[in-house]
Design a protein around this motif. Structure first.
Motif, PDB file in Angstrom:
ATOM      1  N   THR A 220      -7.722  12.325  -5.893  1.00 36.53           N
ATOM      2  CA  THR A 220      -7.164  11.203  -6.643  1.00 36.53           C
ATOM      3  C   THR A 220      -5.656  11.192  -6.447  1.00 36.53           C
ATOM      4  OG1 THR A 220      -6.857  12.500  -8.666  1.00 36.53           O
ATOM      5  CG2 THR A 220      -8.957  11.355  -8.410  1.00 36.53           C
ATOM      6  N   GLN A 221      -5.094  10.025  -6.494  1.00 35.04           N
ATOM      7  CA  GLN A 221      -3.649   9.857  -6.374  1.00 35.04           C
ATOM      8  C   GLN A 221      -3.082  10.623  -5.173  1.00 35.04           C
ATOM      9  OE1 GLN A 221      -1.706  10.598 -10.134  1.00 35.04           O
ATOM     10  NE2 GLN A 221      -3.281   9.536 -11.254  1.00 35.04           N
ATOM     11  N   CYS A 222      -3.712  10.446  -4.022  1.00 33.23           N
ATOM     12  CA  CYS A 222      -3.259  11.177  -2.837  1.00 33.23           C
ATOM     13  C   CYS A 222      -3.124  10.211  -1.663  1.00 33.23           C
ATOM     14  CB  CYS A 222      -4.245  12.292  -2.497  1.00 33.23           C
ATOM     15  SG  CYS A 222      -5.932  11.756  -2.276  1.00 33.23           S
ATOM     16  N   PRO A 223      -2.393  10.623  -0.625  1.00 31.11           N
ATOM     17  CA  PRO A 223      -2.251   9.764   0.547  1.00 31.11           C
ATOM     18  C   PRO A 223      -3.614   9.284   1.066  1.00 31.11           C
ATOM     19  CG  PRO A 223      -0.738  11.585   0.706  1.00 31.11           C
ATOM     20  CD  PRO A 223      -1.631  11.864  -0.478  1.00 31.11           C
ATOM     21  N   THR A 224      -3.664   8.005   1.406  1.00 35.34           N
ATOM     22  CA  THR A 224      -4.910   7.356   1.799  1.00 35.34           C
ATOM     23  C   THR A 224      -4.620   6.369   2.916  1.00 35.34           C
ATOM     24  OG1 THR A 224      -5.626   7.521  -0.518  1.00 35.34           O
ATOM     25  CG2 THR A 224      -6.890   6.048   0.888  1.00 35.34           C
ATOM     26  N   ALA A 225      -5.616   6.132   3.763  1.00 39.50           N
ATOM     27  CA  ALA A 225      -5.494   5.146   4.846  1.00 39.50           C
ATOM     28  C   ALA A 225      -6.647   4.154   4.771  1.00 39.50           C
ATOM     29  CB  ALA A 225      -5.502   5.838   6.204  1.00 39.50           C
ATOM     30  N   TRP A 226      -6.333   2.888   5.014  1.00 40.57           N
ATOM     31  CA  TRP A 226      -7.310   1.807   5.083  1.00 40.57           C
ATOM     32  C   TRP A 226      -6.996   0.928   6.286  1.00 40.57           C
ATOM     33  CZ3 TRP A 226      -4.426   2.833   0.690  1.00 40.57           C
ATOM     34  CH2 TRP A 226      -5.095   3.187  -0.472  1.00 40.57           C
ATOM     35  N   VAL A 227      -7.947   0.083   6.668  1.00 37.59           N
ATOM     36  CA  VAL A 227      -7.713  -0.990   7.635  1.00 37.59           C
ATOM     37  C   VAL A 227      -8.070  -2.292   6.942  1.00 37.59           C
ATOM     38  CG1 VAL A 227      -8.483  -2.045   9.799  1.00 37.59           C
ATOM     39  CG2 VAL A 227      -8.142   0.428   9.678  1.00 37.59           C
ATOM     40  N   ASP A 228      -7.184  -3.264   6.994  1.00 34.02           N
ATOM     41  CA  ASP A 228      -7.440  -4.606   6.461  1.00 34.02           C
ATOM     42  C   ASP A 228      -7.642  -5.514   7.654  1.00 34.02           C
ATOM     43  OD1 ASP A 228      -7.276  -7.225   5.496  1.00 34.02           O
ATOM     44  OD2 ASP A 228      -5.932  -6.642   3.870  1.00 34.02           O
ATOM     45  N   ASP A 229      -8.909  -5.845   7.929  1.00 35.53           N
ATOM     46  CA  ASP A 229      -9.179  -6.634   9.131  1.00 35.53           C
ATOM     47  C   ASP A 229      -8.806  -8.099   8.959  1.00 35.53           C
ATOM     48  OD1 ASP A 229     -11.335  -7.219   7.452  1.00 35.53           O
ATOM     49  OD2 ASP A 229     -12.772  -7.330   9.092  1.00 35.53           O
ATOM     50  N   GLU A 230      -8.784  -8.609   7.742  1.00 44.42           N
ATOM     51  CA  GLU A 230      -8.382 -10.006   7.539  1.00 44.42           C
ATOM     52  C   GLU A 230      -6.883 -10.181   7.725  1.00 44.42           C
ATOM     53  OE1 GLU A 230      -9.891 -11.542   3.844  1.00 44.42           O
ATOM     54  OE2 GLU A 230     -11.955 -11.169   4.430  1.00 44.42           O
ATOM     55  N   ALA A 231      -6.095  -9.271   7.147  1.00 43.44           N
ATOM     56  CA  ALA A 231      -4.643  -9.342   7.289  1.00 43.44           C
ATOM     57  C   ALA A 231      -4.183  -8.719   8.607  1.00 43.44           C
ATOM     58  CB  ALA A 231      -3.959  -8.624   6.126  1.00 43.44           C
ATOM     59  N   GLN A 232      -5.097  -8.027   9.288  1.00 42.06           N
ATOM     60  CA  GLN A 232      -4.822  -7.328  10.541  1.00 42.06           C
ATOM     61  C   GLN A 232      -3.699  -6.311  10.364  1.00 42.06           C
ATOM     62  OE1 GLN A 232      -4.756  -9.656  14.078  1.00 42.06           O
ATOM     63  NE2 GLN A 232      -6.695 -10.610  13.605  1.00 42.06           N
ATOM     64  N   GLU A 233      -3.936  -5.382   9.408  1.00 44.90           N
ATOM     65  CA  GLU A 233      -2.950  -4.365   9.077  1.00 44.90           C
ATOM     66  C   GLU A 233      -3.611  -3.015   8.833  1.00 44.90           C
ATOM     67  OE1 GLU A 233       0.051  -7.329   6.625  1.00 44.90           O
ATOM     68  OE2 GLU A 233      -1.452  -6.188   5.525  1.00 44.90           O
ATOM     69  N   ILE A 234      -2.871  -1.955   9.108  1.00 41.93           N
ATOM     70  CA  ILE A 234      -3.233  -0.627   8.644  1.00 41.93           C
ATOM     71  C   ILE A 234      -2.466  -0.429   7.346  1.00 41.93           C
ATOM     72  CG2 ILE A 234      -3.034   1.849   9.092  1.00 41.93           C
ATOM     73  CD1 ILE A 234      -3.494   1.183  12.045  1.00 41.93           C
ATOM     74  N   VAL A 235      -3.162  -0.033   6.304  1.00 47.10           N
ATOM     75  CA  VAL A 235      -2.568   0.117   4.977  1.00 47.10           C
ATOM     76  C   VAL A 235      -2.563   1.600   4.631  1.00 47.10           C
ATOM     77  CG1 VAL A 235      -2.806  -0.513   2.540  1.00 47.10           C
ATOM     78  CG2 VAL A 235      -3.465  -2.153   4.322  1.00 47.10           C
ATOM     79  N   VAL A 236      -1.430   2.090   4.145  1.00 45.02           N
ATOM     80  CA  VAL A 236      -1.342   3.499   3.770  1.00 45.02           C
ATOM     81  C   VAL A 236      -0.785   3.642   2.361  1.00 45.02           C
ATOM     82  CG1 VAL A 236      -1.100   4.362   6.126  1.00 45.02           C
ATOM     83  CG2 VAL A 236       0.943   3.836   4.808  1.00 45.02           C
ATOM     84  N   GLN A 237      -1.268   4.640   1.680  1.00 43.15           N
ATOM     85  CA  GLN A 237      -0.693   5.079   0.414  1.00 43.15           C
ATOM     86  C   GLN A 237      -0.088   6.437   0.697  1.00 43.15           C
ATOM     87  OE1 GLN A 237      -3.437   5.393  -2.902  1.00 43.15           O
ATOM     88  NE2 GLN A 237      -2.316   7.130  -3.727  1.00 43.15           N
ATOM     89  N   GLY A 238       1.142   6.633   0.302  1.00 43.80           N
ATOM     90  CA  GLY A 238       1.810   7.908   0.540  1.00 43.80           C
ATOM     91  C   GLY A 238       2.734   8.250  -0.601  1.00 43.80           C
ATOM     92  N   TRP A 239       3.410   9.350  -0.465  1.00 47.89           N
ATOM     93  CA  TRP A 239       4.376   9.773  -1.473  1.00 47.89           C
ATOM     94  C   TRP A 239       5.653   8.970  -1.293  1.00 47.89           C
ATOM     95  CZ3 TRP A 239       2.604  14.496   1.269  1.00 47.89           C
ATOM     96  CH2 TRP A 239       1.469  15.030   0.669  1.00 47.89           C
ATOM     97  N   LYS A 240       6.267   8.571  -2.383  1.00 51.21           N
ATOM     98  CA  LYS A 240       7.532   7.852  -2.313  1.00 51.21           C
ATOM     99  C   LYS A 240       8.608   8.729  -1.681  1.00 51.21           C
ATOM    100  CE  LYS A 240       6.822   4.970  -6.369  1.00 51.21           C
ATOM    101  NZ  LYS A 240       7.325   4.634  -7.726  1.00 51.21           N
ATOM    102  N   ALA A 241       9.397   8.104  -0.843  1.00 50.22           N
ATOM    103  CA  ALA A 241      10.507   8.821  -0.220  1.00 50.22           C
ATOM    104  C   ALA A 241      11.592   9.070  -1.262  1.00 50.22           C
ATOM    105  CB  ALA A 241      11.076   8.007   0.938  1.00 50.22           C
TER     106      ALA A 241
END
Length: 80
Positions: free
Chosen positions: A15-36
């Protein structure tokens, strides 16, 4: 299809950890990460400005397989 879950950081509690997704409609790779933090942001700003609509996030190197998988999924889906 829209958002396709790829993977979470394997070394966190799931939970609440870095994650990766693909959004095929928006044609993007989406990531959740730690704030810089401020020090990293300062270093990043040496390369140019960061618009308010963008953010710098950190991902652990162990997420490389997930990012590669996201890229492969995007390729298979024809996301360009």
């Amino acid at each position: 299809m829209a958002l396709l879950f790829i993977a979470k950081d394997p070394n966190t509690n799931g939970t609440q950890c870095p994650t990766a997704w693909v959004d095929d409609e928006a044609q993007e790779i989406v990531v959740q990460g730690w704030k810089a933090g401020d020090a990293l942001l300062t270093q990043c700003l040496e390369s140019g400005s960061i618009p308010d609509s963008e953010a710098v996030v950190r991902l652990p190197i162990r997420m490389v397989p997930a990012i590669r998988e996201a890229c492969d999924v995007a390729d298979r889906l024809g996301v360009r």
